[in-house]
Design an enzyme around this catalytic site. Structure first.
Site, short mmCIF file in Angstrom:
data_model
loop_
_atom_site.label_atom_id
_atom_site.label_comp_id
_atom_site.label_asym_id
_atom_site.label_seq_id
_atom_site.Cartn_x
_atom_site.Cartn_y
_atom_site.Cartn_z
CG ASP A 14 -2.08 -0.93 1.09
OD1 ASP A 14 -2.46 -1.25 -0.05
OD2 ASP A 14 -2.62 -1.36 2.13
N GLY A 40 -6.40 -7.54 3.42
CA GLY A 40 -7.28 -7.70 4.57
C GLY A 40 -6.64 -8.34 5.78
CG ASP A 255 -8.93 -4.70 6.29
OD1 ASP A 255 -9.76 -5.57 5.98
OD2 ASP A 255 -8.20 -4.14 5.44
#
Length: 309
Positions: A14, A40, A255
């Site tokens: 990310d 996740g 999450d």
């Protein structure tokens, strides 16, 4: 405190940036560049460990970007089991446009997973030692739609509690197989599964209760963004509004919700308190820009603003 394991079949690196203004064809200079391991199950583990729990991450990683993901997971001091794949780990981006305050998210589909690769993952999970297994995130191309259901069937006879947070066919197959402790669909994901419009809290509660009453899951927590969340359990549905906050990012809210709720359940809290804690964790995640996820101090502060059920 019980320990958990998480599975991330389609992890990400990310990346988050800030730009002054999004403009086509122009070279846009970025600031506040930040990298984190994502997907996740990895996100759930990050928050769960911050809260003081113990988590082991199982995930697929490969290609030129695979070692970078491994290194980022190590920087967060997470216990990990890597299943090697030939394809490259995907890179997802979140870009905050300062001028408008809007966030733009770019998420690739992910690499194709060969049968031998996803079967190796099943073999690794056969020996997992945990009280809760969190199956979270999308399935990459090549993995059967019923993969999470297969894992649940493998682990449930050993007394492991199964938590499922996915979407589409993977979520549907997992629910239909049954025997789940907790599922956490968003309103849109539940709408897709139910096959009908869910326009208000009552309709959401009814659809979630159908899953509980059919014996498919003990608890169903449906997140509704800034509106709050609905909990379905044997005693019936309940709704809690989210605390009013200024959102900086939407990355990782679901999450963080799962991590908070599972942490509370694993700590011996009942489902009502766990639901409150999950809502506080999900809300805490959006306070910070990028992919920082929820922090304990923010969760505790927001928890005080959420009424008991």
């Amino acid at each position: 405190m019980k320990n958990i394991a998480t599975l991330t079949m389609n992890p990400t690196i990310d990346v988050s940036y800030d730009v002054d203004k999004m403009q086509p064809t122009h070279k846009m200079r970025t600031e506040n560049e930040w990298y984190a391991p994502g997907g996740g199950g990895i996100n759930v583990a990050r928050v769960f460990v911050r809260l003081g729990g113990h988590a082991r991450c199982y995930y697929l990683s490969g290609g030129a970007t695979g070692p970078a993901l491994d290194g980022l997971i190590d920087r967060h001091q997470l216990v990990r089991t890597r299943i090697p794949i030939a394809g490259s780990t995907r890179v997802a981006s979140a870009v905050l446009e300062r001028e408008s305050g809007k966030e733009y998210r770019f998420v690739p589909q992910g690499p194709h997973i060969a049968e031998r690769e996803w079967r190796e993952c099943l073999d690794r999970l056969a020996d997992v030692e945990c009280e809760y297994m969190v199956l979270s995130g999308s399935l990459p191309p090549g993995v059967p739609d019923d993969y999470y259901a297969r894992i649940a069937g493998l682990l449930r006879p050993r007394g492991i509690e199964i938590v499922l947070d996915s979407s589409g066919a993977a979520l549907a197959a997992g629910i239909d197989a049954g025997g789940l402790t907790l599922i956490k669909p968003s309103r849109g994901e539940l709408r897709q599964y139910a096959g009908r419009s869910l326009d208000d809290v009552d309709a959401i509660g009814k659809a979630a209760m159908e899953i509980v009453e059919a014996g498919k899951a003990r608890f169903v927590a449906v997140t509704m963004g800034h509106e709050g969340a609905v909990l379905a359990r044997e005693e019936g549905p309940a709704f809690l509004p989210a605390p009013r906050i200024k959102a900086a990012s939407a990355v990782g809210a679901g999450d963080s919700f799962v991590a908070g709720m599972v942490f509370a359940l694993a700590s011996g809290k009942d489902e009502r308190e766990a639901f409150r804690f999950g809502l506080a964790a999900g809300s805490a995640a959006v306070l910070r820009a990028g992919n920082a996820l929820a922090y304990p101090e923010d969760i505790e502060r927001l928890l005080a603003r959420i009424e008991p059920l």
